[in-house]
Design a protein around this motif. Structure first.
Motif, short mmCIF file in Angstrom:
data_model
loop_
_atom_site.label_atom_id
_atom_site.label_comp_id
_atom_site.label_asym_id
_atom_site.label_seq_id
_atom_site.Cartn_x
_atom_site.Cartn_y
_atom_site.Cartn_z
N PHE A 99 0.87 -1.19 0.00
CA PHE A 99 0.00 0.00 0.00
C PHE A 99 0.90 1.23 0.00
O PHE A 99 1.09 1.89 1.02
CB PHE A 99 -0.92 -0.04 1.22
N ASP A 100 1.45 1.54 -1.16
CA ASP A 100 2.51 2.54 -1.24
C ASP A 100 2.01 3.97 -1.08
O ASP A 100 2.81 4.91 -1.02
CB ASP A 100 3.31 2.40 -2.54
N HIS A 101 0.69 4.15 -0.98
CA HIS A 101 0.16 5.49 -0.72
C HIS A 101 0.09 5.78 0.79
O HIS A 101 -0.27 6.89 1.19
CB HIS A 101 -1.24 5.64 -1.32
N PHE A 107 -0.74 3.49 9.43
CA PHE A 107 -1.34 2.27 9.96
C PHE A 107 -1.47 2.33 11.48
O PHE A 107 -2.27 1.59 12.07
CB PHE A 107 -0.49 1.06 9.57
N LEU A 108 -0.71 3.21 12.12
CA LEU A 108 -0.77 3.35 13.58
C LEU A 108 -1.77 4.41 14.02
O LEU A 108 -2.02 4.56 15.22
CB LEU A 108 0.62 3.72 14.12
N ASN A 109 -2.34 5.14 13.07
CA ASN A 109 -3.25 6.23 13.39
C ASN A 109 -4.70 5.76 13.25
O ASN A 109 -5.23 5.61 12.15
CB ASN A 109 -3.00 7.41 12.45
N PHE A 110 -5.36 5.51 14.37
CA PHE A 110 -6.71 4.96 14.33
C PHE A 110 -7.74 5.98 13.83
O PHE A 110 -8.88 5.61 13.53
CB PHE A 110 -7.10 4.44 15.72
N GLU A 111 -7.37 7.22 13.72
CA GLU A 111 -8.25 8.22 13.12
C GLU A 111 -8.56 7.84 11.67
O GLU A 111 -9.66 8.11 11.17
CB GLU A 111 -7.56 9.59 13.17
N TYR A 112 -7.59 7.18 11.01
CA TYR A 112 -7.75 6.80 9.61
C TYR A 112 -8.57 5.52 9.42
O TYR A 112 -8.80 5.10 8.29
CB TYR A 112 -6.38 6.63 8.96
N TYR A 113 -8.98 4.89 10.53
CA TYR A 113 -9.80 3.68 10.43
C TYR A 113 -11.30 3.99 10.57
O TYR A 113 -12.11 3.06 10.56
CB TYR A 113 -9.39 2.67 11.51
N LYS A 114 -11.66 5.26 10.68
CA LYS A 114 -13.07 5.62 10.82
C LYS A 114 -13.83 5.41 9.52
O LYS A 114 -15.02 5.10 9.52
CB LYS A 114 -13.20 7.06 11.31
N LEU A 294 -9.34 -7.46 4.50
CA LEU A 294 -8.43 -6.48 5.09
C LEU A 294 -9.13 -5.14 5.29
O LEU A 294 -9.89 -4.69 4.42
CB LEU A 294 -7.21 -6.27 4.18
N CYS A 295 -8.84 -4.54 6.42
CA CYS A 295 -9.32 -3.19 6.72
C CYS A 295 -8.10 -2.27 6.70
O CYS A 295 -7.23 -2.35 7.59
CB CYS A 295 -10.02 -3.16 8.08
N ILE A 296 -8.01 -1.43 5.69
CA ILE A 296 -6.83 -0.59 5.45
C ILE A 296 -7.17 0.86 5.77
O ILE A 296 -8.23 1.37 5.35
CB ILE A 296 -6.37 -0.71 3.99
N PRO A 297 -6.31 1.56 6.51
CA PRO A 297 -6.62 2.95 6.86
C PRO A 297 -6.73 3.84 5.63
O PRO A 297 -6.06 3.61 4.62
CB PRO A 297 -5.42 3.36 7.73
N ARG A 298 -7.60 4.82 5.72
CA ARG A 298 -7.77 5.78 4.63
C ARG A 298 -7.52 7.18 5.19
O ARG A 298 -8.18 7.63 6.11
CB ARG A 298 -9.18 5.71 4.05
N LYS A 299 -6.57 7.87 4.56
CA LYS A 299 -6.28 9.23 5.00
C LYS A 299 -7.44 10.15 4.69
O LYS A 299 -8.16 9.96 3.71
CB LYS A 299 -5.02 9.76 4.29
N LYS A 300 -7.60 11.15 5.54
CA LYS A 300 -8.68 12.12 5.32
C LYS A 300 -8.36 12.99 4.12
O LYS A 300 -7.22 13.28 3.83
CB LYS A 300 -8.85 12.99 6.57
#
Length: 300
Positions: A99-101, A107-114, A294-300
Motif C-alpha cells: 500500500f505505497d500510498h 497504519f498506527l493512526n486509528f483516526e484513519y480507520y473511521k 483487510l481493513c486498510i486505513p484511509r487518510k482524510k
C-alpha cells in the motif's frame, strides 16, 4: 463489534507505547480485548479461538511484524466474520509496503480507520499452510535463515539484518537446481538463484521481485532469477530492490500462474513463507481467492 488486538510483546517498544496510547484514545467505551503472544505460533492459536466465534463480528488487529501477521492469517483464513487490520510494530513489515500510498505511521493512526478501505485479499497456500505475502526458495532463503539468526543474537532492525544475512550467505553456492512446473508447463531451465512466488510486492526488507503483483487478482506472480555469479550479486541487489530486473529478460523470468510445483523427489527443501522458514517436500503453491478481509486505513 468486538475489537481484538493480538500483540507480539517483543515488538518495537516505541510502537507498543504508541499503540497502547491509541487504543486508550480511540476505543474508550467499546468492547476491546488485548491478547499478548507468549511463544511461537501462539498468535495462530489465539486467532483461531475467535475464528470459531462466528456469531459476532470481529475487527482483529495484527500487532507485530510479518511473522505475527503470518500466524494470524493461518488462524482466520476464510472467516467471513473477521476483518483484519495490520499494526506494523515489528522488526520487519514488508507486506504493508504494498500500500505505497500509506506510511507506517498511517497504519498506527486509528483516526484513519473511521472510514477505511475494505479489501478482499488472496492467499498463497503451500502444502496446507498459508502465506499472505511471498513464498520463496533459493538464495534468499539462505539469507532469511541468517537474518533470523542475527535478529535472535543482536538488536538489529530495518534493512541491516538483511545485508548481513546476504554477506553470510555468499559463503555458500548462490544457485540451486530446481525442477519447476507452472500450471501445465515445465520450465526447461533447472538452475536458478531465486524462485519467488508472490501475492504482495515487497519482501526481504524492501526488494520487489514482482512489482506488478496484485493481492486480489486471483493469480500467482512468479519471479525466477537465473543462475548468477557472486560478482553479480551486489549489482543485482540494486536493481532487484527497485524492481528493475524486469528490464533484463536474460537475467529474470517474470510471469503469472495458478499453481507452481517444485519436484524434489521427496527430498526436503527449505522454503521461506512470509519470513518463516519451513522444510518442505515437493511443495505446491496455489492461490486461494478472497480468503482474508483487510481493513486498510484511509487518510482524510
Amino acid at each position: 463489534m468486538k475489537y481484538v488486538f493480538i500483540i507480539n510483546p517483543n515488538s518495537r517498544q516505541d510502537g507498543l507505547y504508541t499503540l497502547m496510547e491509541q487504543i486508550k484514545k480511540y476505543f474508550k467505551g467499546k468492547t476491546v480485548i488485548i491478547e499478548k503472544t507468549q511463544s511461537m505460533n501462539h498468535a495462530c492459536h489465539i486467532a483461531r479461538k475467535y475464528a470459531f466465534k462466528e456469531e459476532e463480528d470481529i475487527h482483529m488487529f495484527a500487532c507485530g511484524g510479518d511473522g505475527t501477521l503470518h500466524e494470524i492469517v493461518n488462524g482466520i483464513a476464510g472467516c467471513k466474520h473477521i476483518t483484519l487490520s495490520i499494526i506494523p510494530i515489528g522488526t520487519g513489515n514488508d507486506f504493508i509496503k504494498y500500500f505505497d500510498h500509506l506510511d507506517r505511521e498511517d497504519f498506527l493512526n486509528f483516526e484513519y480507520y473511521k472510514n477505511p478501505d475494505i479489501i478482499s485479499c488472496d492467499l498463497l497456500k503451500v502444502n496446507g499452510e498459508y502465506a499472505i505475502n511471498t513464498v520463496s526458495f533459493g538464495f534468499d532463503v539462505h539469507v532469511a535463515r541468517h537474518v533470523n539468526d542475527f535478529r535472535k543474537k543482536l538488536p538489529l532492525r530495518g534493512i541491516l539484518p538483511y545485508y548481513l544475512g546476504m554477506l553470510s550467505s555468499l559463503r555458500q553456492p548462490i544457485s540451486s537446481e530446481f525442477d519447476i512446473q507452472i500450471d501445465c508447463d515445465k520450465i526447461q531451465e533447472h538452475i536458478f538463484s531465486f524462485v519467488v512466488i508472490t501475492n504482495g510486492r515487497y519482501y526481504g526488507g524492501g526488494y520487489k521481485p514482482c512489482p506488478k503483483a496484485l493481492i486480489n487478482d486471483h493469480m500467482l506472480d512468479i519471479c525466477l532469477i537465473k543462475d548468477i555469479k557472486r560478482t553479480q550479486i551486489i549489482q543485482l541487489a540494486k536493481i532487484y530492490e527497485k524492481g528493475e530486473h524486469l528490464n533484463y529478460p536474460e537475467l529474470a523470468y517474470v510471469t503469472k500462474g495458478n499453481i507452481v510445483s517444485l519436484h524434489t523427489n521427496n527430498q526436503g527443501i527449505y522454503g521461506n513463507l512470509d519470513g518463516e522458514i519451513r522444510l518442505l517436500k515437493n511443495p505446491t503453491i496455489e492461490v486461494e481467492e478472497n480468503k482474508i478481509r483487510l481493513c486498510i486505513p484511509r487518510k482524510k
